[in-house]
Design a protein around this motif. Structure first.
Motif, mmCIF file in Angstrom:
data_model
loop_
_atom_site.group_PDB
_atom_site.id
_atom_site.type_symbol
_atom_site.label_atom_id
_atom_site.label_comp_id
_atom_site.label_asym_id
_atom_site.label_seq_id
_atom_site.Cartn_x
_atom_site.Cartn_y
_atom_site.Cartn_z
ATOM 1 N N GLY A 199 41.987 39.832 48.931
ATOM 2 C CA GLY A 199 40.695 39.808 48.234
ATOM 3 C C GLY A 199 40.571 40.667 46.994
ATOM 4 N N ALA A 200 41.615 41.419 46.584
ATOM 5 C CA ALA A 200 41.469 42.202 45.351
ATOM 6 C C ALA A 200 41.413 41.218 44.177
ATOM 7 N N LYS A 201 40.229 40.972 43.675
ATOM 8 C CA LYS A 201 40.000 39.873 42.731
ATOM 9 C C LYS A 201 40.793 40.030 41.433
ATOM 10 N N VAL A 202 41.257 41.226 41.174
ATOM 11 C CA VAL A 202 41.971 41.481 39.924
ATOM 12 C C VAL A 202 43.199 40.569 39.764
ATOM 13 N N LEU A 203 43.763 40.076 40.852
ATOM 14 C CA LEU A 203 44.871 39.116 40.780
ATOM 15 C C LEU A 203 44.584 37.926 41.700
ATOM 16 N N TRP A 226 45.663 40.907 31.149
ATOM 17 C CA TRP A 226 44.658 41.754 30.487
ATOM 18 C C TRP A 226 43.286 41.384 31.026
ATOM 19 N N THR A 227 42.569 42.396 31.522
ATOM 20 C CA THR A 227 41.312 42.114 32.204
ATOM 21 C C THR A 227 40.257 43.147 31.810
ATOM 22 N N ASP A 228 39.278 43.392 32.707
ATOM 23 C CA ASP A 228 38.196 44.326 32.347
ATOM 24 C C ASP A 228 38.316 45.667 33.078
ATOM 25 N N VAL A 229 39.440 45.912 33.745
ATOM 26 C CA VAL A 229 39.676 47.215 34.384
ATOM 27 C C VAL A 229 41.045 47.722 33.904
ATOM 28 N N VAL A 230 41.220 49.052 33.918
ATOM 29 C CA VAL A 230 42.455 49.597 33.336
ATOM 30 C C VAL A 230 43.619 49.562 34.332
ATOM 31 N N GLY A 231 43.664 48.562 35.165
ATOM 32 C CA GLY A 231 44.775 48.409 36.095
ATOM 33 C C GLY A 231 44.274 48.091 37.497
ATOM 34 N N ILE A 232 45.202 48.152 38.447
ATOM 35 C CA ILE A 232 44.858 47.922 39.853
ATOM 36 C C ILE A 232 44.451 49.268 40.443
ATOM 37 N N PHE A 233 43.322 49.285 41.108
ATOM 38 C CA PHE A 233 42.790 50.523 41.677
ATOM 39 C C PHE A 233 43.017 50.575 43.189
ATOM 40 N N THR A 234 42.795 51.776 43.735
ATOM 41 C CA THR A 234 42.964 51.954 45.184
ATOM 42 C C THR A 234 41.956 51.122 45.974
ATOM 43 N N THR A 235 40.862 50.758 45.352
ATOM 44 C CA THR A 235 39.986 49.712 45.867
ATOM 45 C C THR A 235 39.173 49.212 44.687
ATOM 46 N N ASP A 236 38.392 48.158 44.891
ATOM 47 C CA ASP A 236 37.594 47.628 43.790
ATOM 48 C C ASP A 236 36.730 48.749 43.206
ATOM 49 N N PRO A 237 36.922 49.099 41.924
ATOM 50 C CA PRO A 237 36.151 50.215 41.351
ATOM 51 C C PRO A 237 34.647 49.986 41.386
ATOM 52 N N ARG A 238 34.229 48.738 41.632
ATOM 53 C CA ARG A 238 32.777 48.503 41.753
ATOM 54 C C ARG A 238 32.237 49.016 43.077
ATOM 55 N N LEU A 239 33.131 49.256 44.045
ATOM 56 C CA LEU A 239 32.663 49.671 45.376
ATOM 57 C C LEU A 239 32.525 51.181 45.498
ATOM 58 N N GLU A 255 49.902 41.735 48.877
ATOM 59 C CA GLU A 255 48.975 41.884 50.016
ATOM 60 C C GLU A 255 47.558 42.129 49.497
ATOM 61 N N MET A 256 47.453 42.963 48.454
ATOM 62 C CA MET A 256 46.123 43.246 47.909
ATOM 63 C C MET A 256 45.474 41.955 47.418
ATOM 64 N N ALA A 257 46.260 41.170 46.674
ATOM 65 C CA ALA A 257 45.712 39.929 46.123
ATOM 66 C C ALA A 257 45.328 38.964 47.249
ATOM 67 N N ALA A 317 51.289 36.809 27.900
ATOM 68 C CA ALA A 317 50.082 37.632 28.049
ATOM 69 C C ALA A 317 48.911 36.750 28.452
ATOM 70 N N LYS A 318 48.234 37.150 29.528
ATOM 71 C CA LYS A 318 47.067 36.386 29.984
ATOM 72 C C LYS A 318 45.793 37.206 29.752
ATOM 73 N N PHE A 319 44.804 36.562 29.152
ATOM 74 C CA PHE A 319 43.528 37.236 28.902
ATOM 75 C C PHE A 319 42.449 36.560 29.738
ATOM 76 N N GLY A 320 41.790 37.360 30.570
ATOM 77 C CA GLY A 320 40.778 36.833 31.492
ATOM 78 C C GLY A 320 39.444 36.575 30.814
ATOM 79 N N GLY A 321 38.486 36.092 31.596
ATOM 80 C CA GLY A 321 37.188 35.644 31.069
ATOM 81 C C GLY A 321 36.455 36.690 30.241
ATOM 82 N N SER A 322 36.422 37.944 30.710
ATOM 83 C CA SER A 322 35.677 38.947 29.941
ATOM 84 C C SER A 322 36.444 39.315 28.666
HETATM 85 P P1 ADP Z 1 39.441 38.342 34.786
HETATM 86 O O1 ADP Z 1 38.268 37.551 34.358
HETATM 87 O O2 ADP Z 1 40.021 39.200 33.707
HETATM 88 O O3 ADP Z 1 40.471 37.524 35.498
HETATM 89 P P2 ADP Z 1 38.417 39.265 37.329
HETATM 90 O O4 ADP Z 1 36.939 39.462 37.394
HETATM 91 O O5 ADP Z 1 38.971 38.038 37.941
HETATM 92 O O6 ADP Z 1 38.876 39.417 35.813
HETATM 93 O O7 ADP Z 1 39.157 40.517 37.998
HETATM 94 C C1 ADP Z 1 38.833 41.824 37.595
HETATM 95 C C2 ADP Z 1 37.886 42.448 38.611
HETATM 96 O O8 ADP Z 1 38.576 42.595 39.860
HETATM 97 C C3 ADP Z 1 37.445 43.853 38.283
HETATM 98 O O9 ADP Z 1 36.313 43.857 37.437
HETATM 99 C C4 ADP Z 1 37.167 44.467 39.646
HETATM 100 O O10 ADP Z 1 35.794 44.508 39.956
HETATM 101 C C5 ADP Z 1 37.832 43.496 40.629
HETATM 102 N N1 ADP Z 1 38.728 44.186 41.576
HETATM 103 C C6 ADP Z 1 38.743 43.988 42.922
HETATM 104 N N2 ADP Z 1 39.622 44.782 43.523
HETATM 105 C C7 ADP Z 1 40.216 45.520 42.551
HETATM 106 C C8 ADP Z 1 41.210 46.520 42.556
HETATM 107 N N3 ADP Z 1 41.799 46.941 43.695
HETATM 108 N N4 ADP Z 1 41.567 47.069 41.370
HETATM 109 C C9 ADP Z 1 40.993 46.660 40.213
HETATM 110 N N5 ADP Z 1 40.027 45.709 40.149
HETATM 111 C C10 ADP Z 1 39.641 45.143 41.304
#
Ligand code: ADP
Ligand code: ASP
Ligand code: MG
Length: 450
Positions: free
Chosen positions: A255-259, A220-233, A250-252, A7-12
């Motif tokens: 630029g999908a920062k979640v991974l 384990w991060t600050d969003v409830v999974g991988i979204f269809t795009t960055d939920p901040r957008l 491909e997402m990662a 289990a990996k826990f990210g910064g937040s």
């Molecule tokens: P951690 O510190 O847990 O590694 P990150 O900040 O690196 O967390 O990654 C989580 C962030 O990735 C989210 O807050 C979200 O804004 C961003 N993000 C970008 N694209 C996506 C996506 N497709 N789905 C979910 N999160 C995304």
């Protein structure tokens, strides 16, 4: 088949005492979690990077104080702070020493050494949080086994060495302990500290999952999974319940920062399922990434990577002559420049570079290559561009896909388009200033329009 979960826990998720306590709840609820990989507490790595950039000691100190405050706020809420006080004091003193005696400008090895302190501090604190919850938590220095090359700032893990060292030093500890270790950092064969690149803790967790033949890697991060795009957008982004390795990779990559971009490589090699969920809302579901998935829709997600550089090289002398592309790519490869997108005509080639992915400043690594290219062609450089990637399945063989794009973006200047080379992505460049809006419009068209 092993049941072990990494289990990996990210910064937040390890930002403060309360966040760490929520992670402890997750660990207590799942006995198969035996190895925990932590990031630095939110904000700490940015402060450490800032230290490496300041020449002035007093400015470095301001950053240090920020790190100290985050650390002490956790210590002050522990029931038995004395158990870790000496170790934390030792780490903070070592960091102070590097601030005072590091010289005016830090070298690459020193920068990685400094950046390692975030994970080293958070792992000591988190192991104590676990112990205070009755778990046999043990903090393990990952540099004993996370062997990398010496490319500081973006070190390459040596998978066979990691696996052998893991079997020797880490695996035996997992029988009687829940081991907490650091993401992001490693060490080369001389024992010098290295880092895997920003966001690298996801990659560390997957590499350890591979070395231990884990059943699952949880992110384990600050969003409830991988979204269809960055939920901040856009608020219209929705969580994807299940996604294939190919699509998520491909997402990662785009630029999908979640991974971290390399996270899925070890998972794919060993077919280890990856779960992404929120440590704040662990019961809110999440995303499963696996080899086999029930659905493979044409459109899966949109990713955005800002700050791209477009280089166009042109050589009218090469009309009808062979070898132009070879010469261009040979030059780039000798300067260790990795290219993302490419489009060509007979006498010119346009290609993109990712500045964020560069370990050194853009000019330092790219300028010498441009100078060499200029000896045999005209070169132009455009910065401030964003790469937008539409990710899905059979994109190269489905009708209407470029049409959907052009209809939606008729008022946007698309600087370059790449379509056809991959069945999983279609990429294009727009100005940074337009990018967020373009993603929003395209998301509306591809995922919400009836
Ligand atoms: P951690 O510190 O847990 O590694 P990150 O900040 O690196 O967390 O990654 C989580 C962030 O990735 C989210 O807050 C979200 O804004 C961003 N993000 C970008 N694209 C996506 C996506 N497709 N789905 C979910 N999160 C995304
Ligand atoms: N702490 C590192 C960073 O902020 C690694 C990570 O969080 O994954 O980049
Ligand atoms: Mg991350």
């Amino acid at each position: 088949m092993s049941k072990l979960i990494v289990a990996k826990f990210g910064g937040s998720s390890v930002a403060d005492f309360d966040a760490m306590s929520r992670c402890a709840d997750i660990i207590l609820a799942e006995p198969n979690i035996r190895l925990i990989v932590v990031s630095a507490s939110a904000g700490v790595t940015n402060l450490l990077v800032a230290i490496t950039k300041h020449c002035d000691i007093s400015e470095r100190y301001v950053c240090y104080q920020g790190i100290e405050a985050i650390t002490l706020s956790v210590i002050n809420q522990l029931q038995q702070p004395e158990c870790v006080a000496a170790e934390i004091k030792h780490l903070l003193l070592a960091l102070k020493h590097l601030i005072e005696n590091g010289g005016v400008v830090y070298g690459a090895a020193q920068k990685d050494e400094i950046q390692s302190f975030g994970e080293r501090l958070s792992s000591v604190l988190f192991a104590q949080v676990l112990r205070e919850r009755g778990v046999a938590g043990l903090c393990f220095d990952i540099r004993q086994i996370m062997r990398t090359d010496s490319r500081f700032g973006k070190a390459e893990p040596q998978v066979a060495n990691i696996s052998a060292l893991c079997g020797q030093h880490l695996q035996p500890l997992l029988h009687d302990n829940i081991v907490v270790t650091q993401g992001f950092i490693g060490a080369d064969e001389l024992g010098q500290t290295t880092t895997l690149g920003r966001g690298g803790s996801d990659y560390s967790a997957a590499l350890l999952g591979e070395a231990l033949s884990a059943s699952t890697v949880q992110i384990w991060t600050d969003v409830v999974g991988i979204f269809t795009t960055d939920p901040r957008l856009t608020e219209q982004a929705r969580c994807i319940k299940e996604i294939s390795f190919d699509e998520a990779a491909e997402m990662a990559t785009f630029g999908a920062k979640v991974l971290h971009p390399a996270t899925l490589i070890p998972a794919m090699r060993r077919n280890i399922a990856v779960f992404v969920g929120s440590s704040r809302e662990p019961h809110a579901g999440g995303t499963w990434i696996a080899k086999e998935v029930k659905e493979r829709p044409p459109y899966r997600a949109i990713a955005l990577r800002k700050s791209q550089t477009l280089i166009t090289v042109k050589s009218p002398a090469m009309l009808h002559a062979a070898g132009f592309l070879t010469r261009v790519f040979d030059t780039l490869s000798r300067h260790q420049i990795s290219v993302d997108l490419v489009t060509t005509s007979e006498i010119s080639v346009a290609l993109t570079l990712d500045e964020n992915g560069m370990s050194t400043a853009f000019s330092a690594s790219v300028e010498p290559a441009l100078t060499e290219l200029k000896t045999f062609c005209e070169v132009s450089v455009e910065q401030g561009l964003s790469l937008i990637a539409v990710i899905g399945n059979h994109l190269h063989g489905s009708k209407g896909i470029p049409g959907d794009l052009f209809n939606t973006l008729e008022r946007v200047n698309m600087r370059l388009i790449c379509h056809g080379a991959s069945k999983h992505n279609l990429c294009f460049l727009v100005q940074d200033a337009d990018a967020a809006n373009v993603v929003k419009q395209l998301h509306q068209r591809l995922f919400t329009a009836g």
